[in-house]
Enzyme design. Structure first.
Site, PDB file in Angstrom:
ATOM      1  N   HIS A   7      60.492  24.683  92.221  1.00  0.00           N
ATOM      2  CA  HIS A   7      59.314  24.610  91.648  1.00  0.00           C
ATOM      3  C   HIS A   7      58.619  23.288  91.680  1.00  0.00           C
ATOM      4  O   HIS A   7      59.113  22.132  91.819  1.00  0.00           O
ATOM      5  CB  HIS A   7      59.347  25.122  90.265  1.00  0.00           C
ATOM      6  N   GLU A  43      55.208  26.836  78.581  1.00  0.00           N
ATOM      7  CA  GLU A  43      55.159  26.733  79.860  1.00  0.00           C
ATOM      8  C   GLU A  43      54.962  28.232  80.573  1.00  0.00           C
ATOM      9  O   GLU A  43      55.551  29.033  79.991  1.00  0.00           O
ATOM     10  CB  GLU A  43      56.328  25.770  80.705  1.00  0.00           C
ATOM     11  N   GLN A  59      55.307  25.694  88.496  1.00  0.00           N
ATOM     12  CA  GLN A  59      55.465  25.661  86.533  1.00  0.00           C
ATOM     13  C   GLN A  59      54.380  24.926  86.141  1.00  0.00           C
ATOM     14  O   GLN A  59      54.055  23.896  86.337  1.00  0.00           O
ATOM     15  CB  GLN A  59      56.804  24.708  86.447  1.00  0.00           C
ATOM     16  N   HIS A  83      56.167  16.746  88.487  1.00  0.00           N
ATOM     17  CA  HIS A  83      57.591  16.507  88.780  1.00  0.00           C
ATOM     18  C   HIS A  83      57.896  17.772  89.838  1.00  0.00           C
ATOM     19  O   HIS A  83      56.941  18.702  90.050  1.00  0.00           O
ATOM     20  CB  HIS A  83      58.653  16.513  87.793  1.00  0.00           C
ATOM     21  N   GLU A 133      63.676  16.855  89.596  1.00  0.00           N
ATOM     22  CA  GLU A 133      64.304  17.838  88.704  1.00  0.00           C
ATOM     23  C   GLU A 133      65.473  18.419  89.641  1.00  0.00           C
ATOM     24  O   GLU A 133      65.113  19.105  90.539  1.00  0.00           O
ATOM     25  CB  GLU A 133      63.455  18.685  87.875  1.00  0.00           C
TER      26      GLU A 133
HETATM   27  N1  CMX Z   1      56.367  10.993  88.099  1.00  0.00           N
HETATM   28  C1  CMX Z   1      56.302   9.757  88.522  1.00  0.00           C
HETATM   29  N2  CMX Z   1      56.476   8.394  87.646  1.00  0.00           N
HETATM   30  C2  CMX Z   1      56.392   8.752  86.280  1.00  0.00           C
HETATM   31  C3  CMX Z   1      56.039  10.045  85.462  1.00  0.00           C
HETATM   32  C4  CMX Z   1      56.212  11.051  86.658  1.00  0.00           C
HETATM   33  N3  CMX Z   1      56.028  11.971  86.175  1.00  0.00           N
HETATM   34  N4  CMX Z   1      56.316   9.741  84.186  1.00  0.00           N
HETATM   35  C5  CMX Z   1      56.323   8.516  84.016  1.00  0.00           C
HETATM   36  N5  CMX Z   1      56.524   7.763  85.382  1.00  0.00           N
HETATM   37  C6  CMX Z   1      56.433   6.218  85.544  1.00  0.00           C
HETATM   38  C7  CMX Z   1      55.247   5.532  84.676  1.00  0.00           C
HETATM   39  O1  CMX Z   1      54.075   5.636  85.815  1.00  0.00           O
HETATM   40  C8  CMX Z   1      55.963   4.371  84.378  1.00  0.00           C
HETATM   41  O2  CMX Z   1      55.972   3.621  85.563  1.00  0.00           O
HETATM   42  P1  CMX Z   1      55.052   2.174  85.406  1.00  0.00           P
HETATM   43  O3  CMX Z   1      56.234   1.330  84.544  1.00  0.00           O
HETATM   44  O4  CMX Z   1      55.114   1.486  86.775  1.00  0.00           O
HETATM   45  O5  CMX Z   1      53.862   2.157  84.797  1.00  0.00           O
HETATM   46  C9  CMX Z   1      57.454   4.665  84.066  1.00  0.00           C
HETATM   47  O6  CMX Z   1      57.673   5.884  84.978  1.00  0.00           O
HETATM   48  C10 CMX Z   1      57.707   4.707  82.661  1.00  0.00           C
HETATM   49  O7  CMX Z   1      56.711   5.671  82.232  1.00  0.00           O
HETATM   50  P2  CMX Z   1      56.239   5.787  80.879  1.00  0.00           P
HETATM   51  O8  CMX Z   1      54.991   6.473  80.858  1.00  0.00           O
HETATM   52  O9  CMX Z   1      56.834   4.695  79.836  1.00  0.00           O
HETATM   53  O10 CMX Z   1      57.038   7.090  80.387  1.00  0.00           O
HETATM   54  P3  CMX Z   1      58.536   7.165  79.789  1.00  0.00           P
HETATM   55  O11 CMX Z   1      59.491   6.176  80.315  1.00  0.00           O
HETATM   56  O12 CMX Z   1      58.596   7.247  78.162  1.00  0.00           O
HETATM   57  O13 CMX Z   1      59.111   8.769  80.594  1.00  0.00           O
HETATM   58  C11 CMX Z   1      60.274   9.882  81.890  1.00  0.00           C
HETATM   59  C12 CMX Z   1      59.264   8.819  81.625  1.00  0.00           C
HETATM   60  C13 CMX Z   1      60.600   9.980  83.454  1.00  0.00           C
HETATM   61  C14 CMX Z   1      61.729   8.955  81.450  1.00  0.00           C
HETATM   62  C15 CMX Z   1      60.056  10.937  81.221  1.00  0.00           C
HETATM   63  O14 CMX Z   1      58.984  11.686  81.583  1.00  0.00           O
HETATM   64  C16 CMX Z   1      61.148  12.105  81.165  1.00  0.00           C
HETATM   65  O15 CMX Z   1      62.142  11.712  80.610  1.00  0.00           O
HETATM   66  N6  CMX Z   1      61.154  13.052  82.043  1.00  0.00           N
HETATM   67  C17 CMX Z   1      62.260  14.236  82.236  1.00  0.00           C
HETATM   68  C18 CMX Z   1      61.726  15.228  81.265  1.00  0.00           C
HETATM   69  C19 CMX Z   1      60.547  16.109  81.544  1.00  0.00           C
HETATM   70  O16 CMX Z   1      59.978  15.607  82.389  1.00  0.00           O
HETATM   71  N7  CMX Z   1      60.343  17.184  80.999  1.00  0.00           N
HETATM   72  C20 CMX Z   1      59.124  17.934  81.045  1.00  0.00           C
HETATM   73  C21 CMX Z   1      59.391  19.026  82.112  1.00  0.00           C
HETATM   74  C22 CMX Z   1      60.360  20.231  81.769  1.00  0.00           C
HETATM   75  C23 CMX Z   1      60.876  21.275  82.595  1.00  0.00           C
HETATM   76  O17 CMX Z   1      60.563  21.027  83.875  1.00  0.00           O
HETATM   77  O18 CMX Z   1      61.151  22.248  82.301  1.00  0.00           O
HETATM   78 CO    CO Z   2      60.403  21.729  85.830  1.00  0.00          CO
END
Ligand code: CMX
Ligand code: CO
Length: 140
Positions: A7, A43, A59, A83, A133
């Site tokens: 997805h 979602e 998604q 993602h 993911e």
């Molecule tokens: N895609 C690409 N880069 C991303 C991003 C994304 N979705 N989200 C954050 N970033 C980048 C930011 O731009 C930032 O980069 P810079 O330091 O260069 O600015 C860096 O990662 C840190 O970002 P942040 O805003 O401080 O965010 P966090 O570190 O708090 O969180 C992440 C980032 C990836 C650890 C967090 O989004 C995460 O844990 N994701 C996994 C869980 C998830 O996404 N759940 C929702 C979907 C559920 C599902 O699919 O079912």
């Molecule tokens: Co997902």
């Protein structure tokens, strides 16, 4: 290791409005609606196509609160692709293999995803800026 694109995860402010858009514009059909408290999202999965290795979906995700992963993403970047989810046969094994190559794992162990799948995220900073993911589809 990657079997297919499972997805594309898209962050939005209004889930119902975006579902309506994808239905009326592309003729997609919602196959599942869920609230995932752990991930902080409301979602929907919309079916796109079936392939030899399984189906693919869009998604759509709306944050449950501003102080969630998707809420913070929307505040920072606005609506759009959040993602990519790839299908794998065994998510725990895939995590181990990818982790051994030095990619930071957000999830050390699989969590619960949509439609009973096991999912785990890889850090976007180690995947060329793409939040990635891994998805192991539930057995039917
Ligand atoms: N895609 C690409 N880069 C991303 C991003 C994304 N979705 N989200 C954050 N970033 C980048 C930011 O731009 C930032 O980069 P810079 O330091 O260069 O600015 C860096 O990662 C840190 O970002 P942040 O805003 O401080 O965010 P966090 O570190 O708090 O969180 C992440 C980032 C990836 C650890 C967090 O989004 C995460 O844990 N994701 C996994 C869980 C998830 O996404 N759940 C929702 C979907 C559920 C599902 O699919 O079912
Ligand atoms: Co997902």
């Amino acid at each position: 290791m990657l079997l297919r694109i499972d997805h594309v995860g898209i962050a939005c402010h209004d889930l119902e409005e975006k579902i309506e858009f994808y239905e009326s514009t592309f003729g997609l059909t919602v196959v599942s609606r869920e609230i995932n408290e752990e991930q902080g999202v409301r979602e929907a999965m919309l079916h796109v196509a079936d392939g030899a290795q399984g189906a693919s979906y869009v998604q759509l995700m709306e944050p449950l609160h501003p102080d969630t992963v998707v809420g913070k993403f929307l505040a920072k970047r606005g609506e759009g692709v959040h993602h990519i989810g790839y299908g794998v046969a065994d998510v725990a094994k895939a995590l181990e293999e990818v982790g051994a190559k030095g990619v930071r794992l957000i999830d050390e162990r699989p969590r619960h995803g949509s439609m009973g799948a096991s999912i785990a995220f890889l850090h976007p900073k180690d995947v060329g800026g793409v939040l990635t993911e891994l998805v192991q589809t539930a057995r039917r």
